[in-house]
Design a protein around this motif. Structure first.
Motif, PDB file in Angstrom:
ATOM      1  N   ARG A  12     -31.955  10.847  -3.818  1.00  0.00           N
ATOM      2  CA  ARG A  12     -32.021   9.866  -4.898  1.00  0.00           C
ATOM      3  C   ARG A  12     -33.085  10.298  -5.896  1.00  0.00           C
ATOM      4  NH1 ARG A  12     -33.093   4.349  -2.447  1.00  0.00           N
ATOM      5  NH2 ARG A  12     -33.049   3.777  -4.631  1.00  0.00           N
ATOM      6  N   PRO A  13     -32.760  10.279  -7.196  1.00  0.00           N
ATOM      7  CA  PRO A  13     -33.731  10.732  -8.196  1.00  0.00           C
ATOM      8  C   PRO A  13     -34.900   9.767  -8.348  1.00  0.00           C
ATOM      9  CG  PRO A  13     -31.752   9.924  -9.255  1.00  0.00           C
ATOM     10  CD  PRO A  13     -31.493   9.901  -7.784  1.00  0.00           C
ATOM     11  N   THR A  14     -36.059  10.334  -8.593  1.00  0.00           N
ATOM     12  CA  THR A  14     -37.259   9.569  -8.900  1.00  0.00           C
ATOM     13  C   THR A  14     -38.159  10.438  -9.765  1.00  0.00           C
ATOM     14  OG1 THR A  14     -39.038   8.235  -7.963  1.00  0.00           O
ATOM     15  CG2 THR A  14     -38.523  10.281  -6.838  1.00  0.00           C
ATOM     16  N   VAL A  15     -39.046   9.825 -10.486  1.00  0.00           N
ATOM     17  CA  VAL A  15     -39.950  10.581 -11.345  1.00  0.00           C
ATOM     18  C   VAL A  15     -40.986  11.288 -10.472  1.00  0.00           C
ATOM     19  CG1 VAL A  15     -41.525   8.656 -11.772  1.00  0.00           C
ATOM     20  CG2 VAL A  15     -41.331  10.476 -13.444  1.00  0.00           C
ATOM     21  N   ALA A  16     -41.271  12.556 -10.783  1.00  0.00           N
ATOM     22  CA  ALA A  16     -42.256  13.330 -10.026  1.00  0.00           C
ATOM     23  C   ALA A  16     -43.645  13.179 -10.633  1.00  0.00           C
ATOM     24  CB  ALA A  16     -41.857  14.802  -9.995  1.00  0.00           C
ATOM     25  N   ALA A  17     -43.717  13.013 -11.952  1.00  0.00           N
ATOM     26  CA  ALA A  17     -44.998  12.842 -12.632  1.00  0.00           C
ATOM     27  C   ALA A  17     -44.755  12.091 -13.933  1.00  0.00           C
ATOM     28  CB  ALA A  17     -45.630  14.197 -12.930  1.00  0.00           C
ATOM     29  N   LEU A  18     -45.770  11.349 -14.353  1.00  0.00           N
ATOM     30  CA  LEU A  18     -45.708  10.637 -15.614  1.00  0.00           C
ATOM     31  C   LEU A  18     -46.920  11.060 -16.427  1.00  0.00           C
ATOM     32  CD1 LEU A  18     -44.174   8.583 -17.298  1.00  0.00           C
ATOM     33  CD2 LEU A  18     -45.530   6.788 -16.223  1.00  0.00           C
ATOM     34  N   LEU A  19     -46.676  11.713 -17.559  1.00  0.00           N
ATOM     35  CA  LEU A  19     -47.743  12.253 -18.387  1.00  0.00           C
ATOM     36  C   LEU A  19     -48.060  11.290 -19.524  1.00  0.00           C
ATOM     37  CD1 LEU A  19     -46.306  15.868 -18.633  1.00  0.00           C
ATOM     38  CD2 LEU A  19     -47.890  14.967 -16.921  1.00  0.00           C
ATOM     39  N   HIS A  20     -49.332  10.924 -19.633  1.00  0.00           N
ATOM     40  CA  HIS A  20     -49.796  10.028 -20.698  1.00  0.00           C
ATOM     41  C   HIS A  20     -50.666  10.824 -21.657  1.00  0.00           C
ATOM     42  CE1 HIS A  20     -48.593   6.320 -18.621  1.00  0.00           C
ATOM     43  NE2 HIS A  20     -48.914   6.962 -17.517  1.00  0.00           N
ATOM     44  N   VAL A  31     -35.277  18.322 -10.361  1.00  0.00           N
ATOM     45  CA  VAL A  31     -33.905  18.238  -9.873  1.00  0.00           C
ATOM     46  C   VAL A  31     -33.715  19.306  -8.800  1.00  0.00           C
ATOM     47  CG1 VAL A  31     -31.481  18.321 -10.517  1.00  0.00           C
ATOM     48  CG2 VAL A  31     -33.169  17.412 -12.132  1.00  0.00           C
ATOM     49  N   PRO A  32     -33.455  18.889  -7.557  1.00  0.00           N
ATOM     50  CA  PRO A  32     -33.310  19.861  -6.474  1.00  0.00           C
ATOM     51  C   PRO A  32     -32.076  20.728  -6.650  1.00  0.00           C
ATOM     52  CG  PRO A  32     -32.703  17.674  -5.707  1.00  0.00           C
ATOM     53  CD  PRO A  32     -33.219  17.522  -7.114  1.00  0.00           C
ATOM     54  N   PRO A  33     -32.055  21.872  -5.981  1.00  0.00           N
ATOM     55  CA  PRO A  33     -30.914  22.787  -6.114  1.00  0.00           C
ATOM     56  C   PRO A  33     -29.696  22.306  -5.335  1.00  0.00           C
ATOM     57  CG  PRO A  33     -32.481  23.685  -4.580  1.00  0.00           C
ATOM     58  CD  PRO A  33     -33.088  22.425  -5.134  1.00  0.00           C
ATOM     59  N   MET A  34     -29.212  21.132  -5.663  1.00  0.00           N
ATOM     60  CA  MET A  34     -28.059  20.548  -4.990  1.00  0.00           C
ATOM     61  C   MET A  34     -26.831  20.744  -5.873  1.00  0.00           C
ATOM     62  SD  MET A  34     -29.864  16.961  -3.976  1.00  0.00           S
ATOM     63  CE  MET A  34     -28.565  16.364  -2.924  1.00  0.00           C
ATOM     64  N   ARG A  35     -25.715  20.869  -5.297  1.00  0.00           N
ATOM     65  CA  ARG A  35     -24.464  20.975  -6.052  1.00  0.00           C
ATOM     66  C   ARG A  35     -23.729  19.632  -6.084  1.00  0.00           C
ATOM     67  NH1 ARG A  35     -25.570  25.202  -8.778  1.00  0.00           N
ATOM     68  NH2 ARG A  35     -25.776  27.115  -7.604  1.00  0.00           N
ATOM     69  N   ASP A  36     -24.317  18.612  -5.511  1.00  0.00           N
ATOM     70  CA  ASP A  36     -23.678  17.302  -5.417  1.00  0.00           C
ATOM     71  C   ASP A  36     -23.729  16.588  -6.771  1.00  0.00           C
ATOM     72  OD1 ASP A  36     -22.653  14.884  -4.701  1.00  0.00           O
ATOM     73  OD2 ASP A  36     -24.154  14.443  -3.172  1.00  0.00           O
ATOM     74  N   PRO A  37     -22.605  16.355  -7.403  1.00  0.00           N
ATOM     75  CA  PRO A  37     -22.606  15.690  -8.711  1.00  0.00           C
ATOM     76  C   PRO A  37     -23.037  14.226  -8.638  1.00  0.00           C
ATOM     77  CG  PRO A  37     -20.359  16.089  -7.987  1.00  0.00           C
ATOM     78  CD  PRO A  37     -21.271  16.744  -6.982  1.00  0.00           C
ATOM     79  N   SER A  38     -23.079  13.639  -7.448  1.00  0.00           N
ATOM     80  CA  SER A  38     -23.487  12.241  -7.331  1.00  0.00           C
ATOM     81  C   SER A  38     -24.977  12.058  -7.595  1.00  0.00           C
ATOM     82  CB  SER A  38     -23.127  11.692  -5.942  1.00  0.00           C
ATOM     83  OG  SER A  38     -23.906  12.332  -4.944  1.00  0.00           O
ATOM     84  N   MET A  57     -36.681  17.519 -17.522  1.00  0.00           N
ATOM     85  CA  MET A  57     -36.122  17.854 -16.216  1.00  0.00           C
ATOM     86  C   MET A  57     -36.365  19.309 -15.883  1.00  0.00           C
ATOM     87  SD  MET A  57     -32.565  15.788 -15.982  1.00  0.00           S
ATOM     88  CE  MET A  57     -32.040  15.994 -17.680  1.00  0.00           C
ATOM     89  N   TRP A  58     -36.820  19.539 -14.686  1.00  0.00           N
ATOM     90  CA  TRP A  58     -36.974  20.897 -14.148  1.00  0.00           C
ATOM     91  C   TRP A  58     -35.866  21.074 -13.113  1.00  0.00           C
ATOM     92  CZ3 TRP A  58     -41.046  22.645 -10.089  1.00  0.00           C
ATOM     93  CH2 TRP A  58     -40.872  24.003  -9.823  1.00  0.00           C
ATOM     94  N   ARG A  59     -34.866  21.823 -13.486  1.00  0.00           N
ATOM     95  CA  ARG A  59     -33.759  22.105 -12.571  1.00  0.00           C
ATOM     96  C   ARG A  59     -34.122  23.359 -11.780  1.00  0.00           C
ATOM     97  NH1 ARG A  59     -29.629  18.780 -14.062  1.00  0.00           N
ATOM     98  NH2 ARG A  59     -29.743  17.983 -16.196  1.00  0.00           N
ATOM     99  N   ILE A  60     -34.487  23.173 -10.547  1.00  0.00           N
ATOM    100  CA  ILE A  60     -35.008  24.261  -9.705  1.00  0.00           C
ATOM    101  C   ILE A  60     -34.015  25.413  -9.591  1.00  0.00           C
ATOM    102  CG2 ILE A  60     -35.786  24.845  -7.391  1.00  0.00           C
ATOM    103  CD1 ILE A  60     -36.954  22.040  -7.221  1.00  0.00           C
ATOM    104  N   ALA A  61     -32.732  25.104  -9.543  1.00  0.00           N
ATOM    105  CA  ALA A  61     -31.713  26.143  -9.352  1.00  0.00           C
ATOM    106  C   ALA A  61     -31.532  27.019 -10.588  1.00  0.00           C
ATOM    107  CB  ALA A  61     -30.384  25.510  -8.968  1.00  0.00           C
ATOM    108  N   ASP A  62     -31.976  26.563 -11.741  1.00  0.00           N
ATOM    109  CA  ASP A  62     -31.776  27.345 -12.983  1.00  0.00           C
ATOM    110  C   ASP A  62     -32.830  28.430 -13.129  1.00  0.00           C
ATOM    111  OD1 ASP A  62     -29.638  25.759 -13.471  1.00  0.00           O
ATOM    112  OD2 ASP A  62     -30.597  24.586 -15.036  1.00  0.00           O
TER     113      ASP A  62
END
Length: 62
Positions: A12-20, A31-38, A57-62
């Motif tokens: 389940r997505p959640t924020v990893a950091a909030l920059l002020h 975003v983990p390296p998952m292939r699950d579109p859900s 977003m940091w897409r780890i797989a990219d």
């Protein structure tokens, strides 16, 4: 002061950091390296629900 460690489900997505400190806050989503579109739909909904916060977003797989 007590500290609590919270484990969130990885599917389940959640924020990893909030920059002020800028005119607008920025939320960092890892975003983990998952292939699950859900995973993508709830992430987009989460970002859309907080339109006053910019998203990065940091897409780890990219």
């Amino acid at each position: 002061m007590s500290k609590t460690l919270i484990f969130l489900p990885a599917d389940r997505p959640t924020v990893a950091a909030l920059l002020h400190g800028q005119p607008r806050a920025t939320a960092l989503y890892i975003v983990p390296p998952m292939r699950d579109p859900s995973y993508a739909e709830p992430l987009e909904e989460l970002i859309a629900s907080r339109s006053e916060i910019d998203a990065w977003m940091w897409r780890i797989a990219d």
